[in-house]
Design a protein around this motif. Structure first.
Motif, mmCIF file in Angstrom:
data_model
loop_
_atom_site.group_PDB
_atom_site.id
_atom_site.type_symbol
_atom_site.label_atom_id
_atom_site.label_comp_id
_atom_site.label_asym_id
_atom_site.label_seq_id
_atom_site.Cartn_x
_atom_site.Cartn_y
_atom_site.Cartn_z
ATOM 1 N N ARG A 150 -0.789 7.130 3.286
ATOM 2 C CA ARG A 150 0.489 6.519 2.927
ATOM 3 C C ARG A 150 1.634 7.512 3.101
ATOM 4 O O ARG A 150 2.665 7.180 3.678
ATOM 5 C CB ARG A 150 0.440 6.020 1.490
ATOM 6 C CG ARG A 150 1.743 5.446 1.033
ATOM 7 C CD ARG A 150 1.679 5.009 -0.420
ATOM 8 N NE ARG A 150 3.012 5.157 -0.986
ATOM 9 C CZ ARG A 150 3.258 5.502 -2.212
ATOM 10 N NH1 ARG A 150 2.274 5.759 -3.045
ATOM 11 N NH2 ARG A 150 4.481 5.607 -2.649
ATOM 12 N N THR B 110 8.065 -0.180 4.598
ATOM 13 C CA THR B 110 7.251 -0.430 5.785
ATOM 14 C C THR B 110 5.766 -0.235 5.493
ATOM 15 O O THR B 110 4.924 -0.922 6.066
ATOM 16 C CB THR B 110 7.677 0.455 6.964
ATOM 17 O OG1 THR B 110 7.627 1.827 6.579
ATOM 18 C CG2 THR B 110 9.060 0.094 7.443
ATOM 19 N N TRP B 111 5.426 0.697 4.598
ATOM 20 C CA TRP B 111 4.017 0.885 4.226
ATOM 21 C C TRP B 111 3.491 -0.356 3.513
ATOM 22 O O TRP B 111 2.385 -0.813 3.781
ATOM 23 C CB TRP B 111 3.846 2.112 3.339
ATOM 24 C CG TRP B 111 2.458 2.250 2.815
ATOM 25 C CD1 TRP B 111 2.011 1.944 1.571
ATOM 26 C CD2 TRP B 111 1.303 2.703 3.541
ATOM 27 N NE1 TRP B 111 0.677 2.182 1.473
ATOM 28 C CE2 TRP B 111 0.215 2.650 2.663
ATOM 29 C CE3 TRP B 111 1.115 3.149 4.846
ATOM 30 C CZ2 TRP B 111 -1.057 3.027 3.051
ATOM 31 C CZ3 TRP B 111 -0.157 3.521 5.221
ATOM 32 C CH2 TRP B 111 -1.223 3.463 4.343
ATOM 33 N N LYS B 112 4.284 -0.901 2.599
ATOM 34 C CA LYS B 112 3.865 -2.118 1.885
ATOM 35 C C LYS B 112 3.669 -3.284 2.858
ATOM 36 O O LYS B 112 2.705 -4.032 2.739
ATOM 37 C CB LYS B 112 4.879 -2.490 0.803
ATOM 38 C CG LYS B 112 4.785 -1.636 -0.410
ATOM 39 C CD LYS B 112 3.454 -1.851 -1.066
ATOM 40 C CE LYS B 112 3.385 -1.143 -2.374
ATOM 41 N NZ LYS B 112 2.087 -1.280 -2.998
ATOM 42 N N SER B 113 4.579 -3.437 3.808
ATOM 43 C CA SER B 113 4.443 -4.550 4.754
ATOM 44 C C SER B 113 3.248 -4.321 5.682
ATOM 45 O O SER B 113 2.569 -5.276 6.072
ATOM 46 C CB SER B 113 5.718 -4.747 5.562
ATOM 47 O OG SER B 113 5.952 -3.647 6.404
ATOM 48 N N LYS B 114 2.973 -3.064 6.022
ATOM 49 C CA LYS B 114 1.824 -2.751 6.864
ATOM 50 C C LYS B 114 0.517 -3.083 6.137
ATOM 51 O O LYS B 114 -0.375 -3.718 6.718
ATOM 52 C CB LYS B 114 1.846 -1.287 7.246
ATOM 53 C CG LYS B 114 0.667 -0.846 8.089
ATOM 54 C CD LYS B 114 0.709 0.633 8.357
ATOM 55 C CE LYS B 114 -0.574 1.055 9.052
ATOM 56 N NZ LYS B 114 -0.668 2.483 9.201
ATOM 57 N N THR B 115 0.409 -2.688 4.868
ATOM 58 C CA THR B 115 -0.818 -2.982 4.117
ATOM 59 C C THR B 115 -0.957 -4.472 3.855
ATOM 60 O O THR B 115 -2.074 -4.995 3.846
ATOM 61 C CB THR B 115 -0.858 -2.209 2.792
ATOM 62 O OG1 THR B 115 0.293 -2.511 2.018
ATOM 63 C CG2 THR B 115 -0.946 -0.712 3.039
ATOM 64 N N LYS B 116 0.162 -5.158 3.680
ATOM 65 C CA LYS B 116 0.129 -6.597 3.469
ATOM 66 C C LYS B 116 -0.399 -7.312 4.710
ATOM 67 O O LYS B 116 -1.198 -8.249 4.620
ATOM 68 C CB LYS B 116 1.526 -7.097 3.107
ATOM 69 C CG LYS B 116 1.582 -8.504 2.594
ATOM 70 C CD LYS B 116 3.003 -8.831 2.174
ATOM 71 C CE LYS B 116 3.084 -10.156 1.509
ATOM 72 N NZ LYS B 116 4.476 -10.480 1.107
ATOM 73 N N GLN B 117 0.033 -6.864 5.886
ATOM 74 C CA GLN B 117 -0.441 -7.465 7.139
ATOM 75 C C GLN B 117 -1.907 -7.152 7.389
ATOM 76 O O GLN B 117 -2.645 -7.974 7.930
ATOM 77 C CB GLN B 117 0.388 -6.968 8.318
ATOM 78 C CG GLN B 117 1.739 -7.602 8.407
ATOM 79 C CD GLN B 117 2.507 -7.102 9.619
ATOM 80 O OE1 GLN B 117 2.171 -6.072 10.213
ATOM 81 N NE2 GLN B 117 3.557 -7.831 9.993
ATOM 82 N N GLN B 118 -2.355 -5.961 7.013
ATOM 83 C CA GLN B 118 -3.744 -5.594 7.224
ATOM 84 C C GLN B 118 -4.683 -6.362 6.304
ATOM 85 O O GLN B 118 -5.833 -6.604 6.647
ATOM 86 C CB GLN B 118 -3.936 -4.100 7.007
ATOM 87 C CG GLN B 118 -3.355 -3.252 8.115
ATOM 88 C CD GLN B 118 -3.513 -1.777 7.842
ATOM 89 O OE1 GLN B 118 -3.828 -1.356 6.730
ATOM 90 N NE2 GLN B 118 -3.250 -0.974 8.861
ATOM 91 N N ASN B 119 -4.202 -6.772 5.132
ATOM 92 C CA ASN B 119 -5.042 -7.489 4.179
ATOM 93 C C ASN B 119 -5.145 -8.973 4.490
ATOM 94 O O ASN B 119 -5.912 -9.676 3.867
ATOM 95 C CB ASN B 119 -4.509 -7.283 2.754
ATOM 96 C CG ASN B 119 -4.738 -5.870 2.285
ATOM 97 O OD1 ASN B 119 -5.638 -5.175 2.747
ATOM 98 N ND2 ASN B 119 -3.906 -5.441 1.361
ATOM 99 N N ARG B 120 -4.384 -9.460 5.435
ATOM 100 C CA ARG B 120 -4.443 -10.886 5.782
ATOM 101 C C ARG B 120 -5.653 -11.193 6.596
ATOM 102 O O ARG B 120 -6.302 -10.571 7.242
ATOM 103 C CB ARG B 120 -3.214 -11.315 6.551
ATOM 104 C CG ARG B 120 -2.027 -11.418 5.653
ATOM 105 C CD ARG B 120 -0.875 -11.967 6.438
ATOM 106 N NE ARG B 120 0.276 -12.053 5.539
ATOM 107 C CZ ARG B 120 1.430 -12.517 5.879
ATOM 108 N NH1 ARG B 120 1.629 -12.963 7.090
ATOM 109 N NH2 ARG B 120 2.421 -12.574 5.051
#
Length: 71
Positions: free
Chosen positions: A4, A61-71
């Protein structure tokens, strides 16, 4: 160092440097580059852009990246 923080430093640092250079070029109409680089206000503004980029933009951007990876 965690992934992160590496990501936040990379993304926020790039944004901060880009914004500093952009503001340097934007102010070129009124003040020359050498004058801008000799003023402490340029370095304070650059440090502010980099710090804000790392902590705010990097975090978002880190939060949005992890959110996209968890989908």
């Amino acid at each position: 160092m965690s992934e992160r923080w590496k990501y936040q430093i990379k993304m926020g640092g790039i944004w901060g440097v880009f914004m500093s250079l952009f503001m340097l070029l934007f102010d070129l109409k009124t003040i020359s580059v050498s004058e801008q680089l000799s003023q402490p206000s340029f370095y304070i503004r650059a440090a502010t852009f980099i710090i804000l980029g790392i902590f705010v933009l990097g975090y978002i951007t880190w939060k949005s990246k992890t959110k996209q990876q968890n989908r």
